[in-house]
Motif scaffolding. Structure first.
Motif, PDB file in Angstrom:
ATOM      1  N   VAL A 116      48.907  71.522  39.852  1.00  0.00           N
ATOM      2  CA  VAL A 116      47.866  72.499  40.213  1.00  0.00           C
ATOM      3  C   VAL A 116      46.479  71.971  39.863  1.00  0.00           C
ATOM      4  O   VAL A 116      46.265  71.427  38.781  1.00  0.00           O
ATOM      5  N   SER A 117      45.556  72.112  40.801  1.00  0.00           N
ATOM      6  CA  SER A 117      44.162  71.803  40.518  1.00  0.00           C
ATOM      7  C   SER A 117      43.314  73.034  40.793  1.00  0.00           C
ATOM      8  O   SER A 117      43.641  73.853  41.651  1.00  0.00           O
ATOM      9  N   THR A 118      42.248  73.144  40.028  1.00  0.00           N
ATOM     10  CA  THR A 118      41.356  74.286  40.149  1.00  0.00           C
ATOM     11  C   THR A 118      40.004  73.784  40.608  1.00  0.00           C
ATOM     12  O   THR A 118      39.444  72.874  40.000  1.00  0.00           O
ATOM     13  N   TRP A 119      39.522  74.351  41.699  1.00  0.00           N
ATOM     14  CA  TRP A 119      38.248  73.923  42.276  1.00  0.00           C
ATOM     15  C   TRP A 119      37.212  74.997  42.037  1.00  0.00           C
ATOM     16  O   TRP A 119      37.312  76.096  42.536  1.00  0.00           O
ATOM     17  N   ARG A 120      36.226  74.652  41.252  1.00  0.00           N
ATOM     18  CA  ARG A 120      35.122  75.577  40.995  1.00  0.00           C
ATOM     19  C   ARG A 120      33.807  74.837  41.154  1.00  0.00           C
ATOM     20  O   ARG A 120      33.784  73.743  41.686  1.00  0.00           O
ATOM     21  N   GLU A 121      32.742  75.479  40.687  1.00  0.00           N
ATOM     22  CA  GLU A 121      31.408  74.881  40.944  1.00  0.00           C
ATOM     23  C   GLU A 121      31.335  73.375  40.775  1.00  0.00           C
ATOM     24  O   GLU A 121      30.758  72.678  41.580  1.00  0.00           O
ATOM     25  N   ARG A 122      31.915  72.905  39.651  1.00  0.00           N
ATOM     26  CA  ARG A 122      31.692  71.503  39.313  1.00  0.00           C
ATOM     27  C   ARG A 122      32.888  70.654  39.699  1.00  0.00           C
ATOM     28  O   ARG A 122      33.381  69.860  38.913  1.00  0.00           O
ATOM     29  N   GLY A 123      33.376  70.796  40.916  1.00  0.00           N
ATOM     30  CA  GLY A 123      34.446  69.931  41.392  1.00  0.00           C
ATOM     31  C   GLY A 123      35.820  70.408  41.011  1.00  0.00           C
ATOM     32  O   GLY A 123      36.047  71.602  40.812  1.00  0.00           O
ATOM     33  N   CYS A 124      36.712  69.483  40.878  1.00  0.00           N
ATOM     34  CA  CYS A 124      38.139  69.750  40.767  1.00  0.00           C
ATOM     35  C   CYS A 124      38.611  69.496  39.349  1.00  0.00           C
ATOM     36  O   CYS A 124      38.284  68.462  38.754  1.00  0.00           O
ATOM     37  N   ALA A 125      39.366  70.435  38.795  1.00  0.00           N
ATOM     38  CA  ALA A 125      39.958  70.222  37.473  1.00  0.00           C
ATOM     39  C   ALA A 125      41.462  70.205  37.612  1.00  0.00           C
ATOM     40  O   ALA A 125      42.055  71.137  38.149  1.00  0.00           O
ATOM     41  N   SER A 126      42.072  69.151  37.129  1.00  0.00           N
ATOM     42  CA  SER A 126      43.528  69.048  37.147  1.00  0.00           C
ATOM     43  C   SER A 126      44.123  69.937  36.069  1.00  0.00           C
ATOM     44  O   SER A 126      43.405  70.494  35.238  1.00  0.00           O
ATOM     45  N   ASP A 127      45.410  70.039  36.050  1.00  0.00           N
ATOM     46  CA  ASP A 127      46.098  70.641  34.923  1.00  0.00           C
ATOM     47  C   ASP A 127      45.998  69.658  33.746  1.00  0.00           C
ATOM     48  O   ASP A 127      45.523  68.533  33.896  1.00  0.00           O
TER      49      ASP A 127
END
Lengths: 330, 330, 330, 330
Positions: D255-266
């Motif tokens: 799962v990756s989370t995409w918010r203001e500052r790009g993509c964050a992995s688990d």
């Protein structure tokens, strides 16, 4: 609008010529290269005039000199340009001889001189540097630089280039200094010739692993290879107390192809002319800003000498098979 | 320790048998399958006894029944197990006939019944669901589900399976309901037979794109294909007011190979038996927790009917070429 | 060297002006914009002269006209430029009225006219197209396009822009046509207003999912949203008989930051001016090649009409809640 | 079914106990640990009996002995188990004293002894090894191993553990030997204490970079750190004549989370108990196969000594600040 003269109409000279010509604040007035077969067409293409060095340096309207000639004349040309009061943009390395380079201190320390260490102007490495300075990973502890060329240069070039350390790895020594925030004091290098025995015959190595160590014990590993079958491998990893930063390779496009055996990315961006195209444009923009007196050189004479010293130390370490103190040199 | 009986010794039955047998809190006592050539060796391997359904359901020591038989007997077996007071773990779909499934409400709504929608137990999709519930992307607006099988099933299976919507896409309809937080009210599906004309001859489609719409206008797109040359493609993207969440495919390993033409990942995890191996184990753990009375079924009879209704609506929409209201069915 | 005139000194006009001015084979001679406060500084910056449209079109030395004005005058200006025998580079959409656009066929089909569908010139999407054409994934079966803007435009713009379908999604309709290799014949769209009720008040939607269907049953899903909290989301996936191709988003840099909670990439490249900066430069290069008579427009009047028809059909489908046949329009 | 006895009921002993107990071909009969508060509950949980070592080794029905006790008794227990004719599975390191370890050659070289170097059983590293052996990157030239723990162990453990090289990096020395295909002959290590001065007070270092060199000039760099704020960093890169292979870290989910500052992995998979859970299961499966006489130990006594020699050389090199020849030791 500042008039500039370019010394050297070879591969890298052509890049700088194009970038200078494309700027509205620079006027590329002269191309200087004893090889008129290179100088004339480049002058033609960029609206410049091919002249000899005396003409270029003697023209008071010339503010800046770009030195992109063969390595063995960098230092002499820089000294002459400095004597003529020009602002200098000099390709790396400044010279292959550490002592000669150091001896130019009186003349070159005072000169406005930008050294062409292109990594410092690469947007990816700059983004890493910015995060590092912002404290994204806390106090830096160690660094890992991968710098592998796609394929070895012609053996004639190997012979005169200064070798893997002074010609190629010198970029990585500069990058290490730029990012470490402390001077490396000691260098250990283990190097081999694994790719082409002709490189060994020419007195050089093609594969090297180097450890740099600073006074406070920060460590930097540099991996160099003259051949990387998958393309130009240029990566940085920084490890700090609160995390890690990585600058990865740049691919030709974001396209991936999914077939039986998983996912295949696009290829890596070719060699340095492609990979650092943006960096070269930004370098030239920085040179223009120096000419406009808006900034001082981000990387200059002292950096050129310091990177050369690390390269010298690395070569010596590989030869003696022991760590070499940078201070002990020369 | 709870005694359980397994109905159906086929492919999925073998998975559940192995997972039940591996648990220290379950005792797989019986295997029920009219095909003794399947039942006997499975019973042998798992330390169970092959019996007929009367024997299994009539044994008061049996607490749980796992229904992994052919789709056409799921509902009957579930009704008989419910009548015998057993806790039920039933593979999807509950039935191919929406009306029949709805008519079982009186008996099955009261039963403790877990439906085998494996995606709900996949750690990757659960991680996405957790972040969604935690508000990582704010209010959910739309969803995209990619669900492509590696290769079409045998044409005999296509004929009796209920077709792409009730056999395969029903998982995705359940996933959509699970994640959307609102019931889809309307379904539009455009479907084609692009892979194998025999599938069309069997009255089915092999490629479909579906849009689900909820009362408040949330949208979900489902992409289904019976063939994906690069492997089992199972992905979810959720779009919300504050960002997006993605659950990506799982690769065989993290190894990548870098050669001339860029980077090649390892292959995707094979088909559902590999990709959802963890999910099947977690499903069985959840079933054990239901037997221990520690929890109620995370997905049960009502979900089975709701997913079936969406599958029915999708098939009808593809046929009529217009959106179909779920309420209008039956 | 070809003289060109630019109509429209707004945001996109400034991009085209800069790109035209930077080319050595084009001479940006005139800027035409009734708003002299925009025209004059742009003319000043680019070495052009601000004149009215009659002067520009009446000057026989002008070979090309770049139409980057407000949408509602695109068609009129294109007709006038065609009448004056100029080569045209016209921003999308050609017009908001399908019938008006179609009625211009006699005059515009013969004209040399390049339509500014920037996606066709993006290196990432072109790389995908190239692989598709080379057969990397065999016969194309379906397509998925994600096209989410970072944030909705001002409500005044929403009112006059033609709405989500004709202003924004029209790019994606063109991309679908470009990649599908067959004309979409039928359009189904489900659309909502989930982001800002003011958009609904202005008669528009902000979230839409569209399915395009060709005569042979190929399918394309387009996901549109006026707001994407993580930035401009521009992706394509193509599914074929032998695999899949994906063009992913472009990040600001390759830098990733690893901290407690895994890996964080750099941000997505901002909005279209950044994301498609290369595409705009390539578009201009293509326009110059048309002027040099080296090529014909890669995308022209017929494409403008076809994309507009799909946008019209999508809007109608969303309104009527049923699939709309493109042929049935007008 | 083979009866086995486990020595050591601590953290790693519990892992091996659970894995042995879960196998249908092994019967975990005894737990041996002088600390009965650890031994008794583990015996209870796994259906074993807590006995003393004489009882375990004296029972002729015991085929295999798993040594997971404290490092300082590994060698003695291995010698006693060998004398009793048992097949041995011994945790790393065999001993902290190179001479003592070498002196056991007569007894242990003949014993069937598996050394618990878990990396060799990790599916990701095995996938890399398989590709390497298949020639995916041609002749191997150099290797890079990153091995950073999430956080330093308690200082009491640091004191008795043998230090960073013999306790932690010994895994990486074994991995290097496994992958290099040639024995490292020379070791240079530069090490620092950058994380916690208490580690220096305990006579150890917390950050180290090591270069291994083989007879033919192949090079391996190992990066070790006792603290990695983003989790357990375990990666390998192999560079060959025809390309490169990388085994990357394993994330908790895709799962990756995409918010203001790009993509964050688990997040990364926690520490070794999670990251190498599969490896521990495979190790036990390999041990069972050795007991069944189907295979000989993939990694045994000689490997234990060779890895220990590299660890010894690394520690010495860091202390003397010069390269150390492995042959020169002892």
């Amino acid at each position: 609008m500042f008039n500039v003269a370019l010394f050297g109409a070879g591969r890298i000279g052509q890049i700088h010529a194009r970038n200078a010509a494309a700027r509205s604040d620079l006027k590329l007035k002269y191309i200087v290269d004893p090889n008129r077969e290179a100088a004339d067409p480049l002058a033609h293409r960029t609206g410049a005039v091919a002249v000899d060095s005396d003409a270029a340096l003697g023209d008071a309207s010339i503010s800046g000199v770009i030195i992109a000639s063969a390595t063995n004349v960098h230092l002499d040309q820089a000294l002459r340009a400095a004597a003529a009061g020009k602002t200098i943009f000099c390709e790396k390395p400044l010279d292959l001889d550490l002592e000669r380079a150091r001896n130019a201190a009186t003349q070159l320390e005072r000169a406005a001189m930008l050294m062409g260490f292109n990594r410092r102007f690469d947007p990816h490495f700059q983004a890493l540097k910015t995060r590092l300075d912002e404290g994204a990973i806390g106090r830096l502890e160690s660094l890992s630089i991968v710098s592998h060329d796609p394929a070895p240069p012609p053996i004639e070039y190997v012979r005169i280039s200064g070798g893997l350390f002074k010609d190629m790895a010198i970029h990585d020594f500069d990058t290490a200094r730029w990012l470490m925030g402390e001077e490396p004091e000691e260098v250990f290098t283990s190097a081999s010739c694994l790719i082409d025995p002709a490189i060994a015959d020419a007195g050089d190595v093609d594969t090297a692993k180097t450890i740099l160590r600073t006074a406070t014990g920060r460590l930097c590993v540099i991996s160099n290879s003259r051949r990387s079958a998958y393309g130009y491998d240029q990566r940085i990893e920084a490890y700090g107390a609160a995390g890690s930063l990585r600058a990865d390779n740049v691919m030709e496009s974001t396209v991936s192809t999914w077939r039986e055996r998983g996912c295949a990315s696009d290829a890596l961006q070719g060699f340095f002319l492609d990979r650092y195209a943006q960096a070269y444009r930004r370098e030239m923009a920085h040179f223009a800003a120096i000419l406009r007196d808006e900034t001082s050189p981000a990387v200059g004479y002292k950096d050129a000498v310091a990177a050369l010293a690390l390269a010298e130390a690395a070569g010596l370490s590989a030869k003696l098979n022991k760590p070499v103190s940078v201070r002990s040199l020369g």
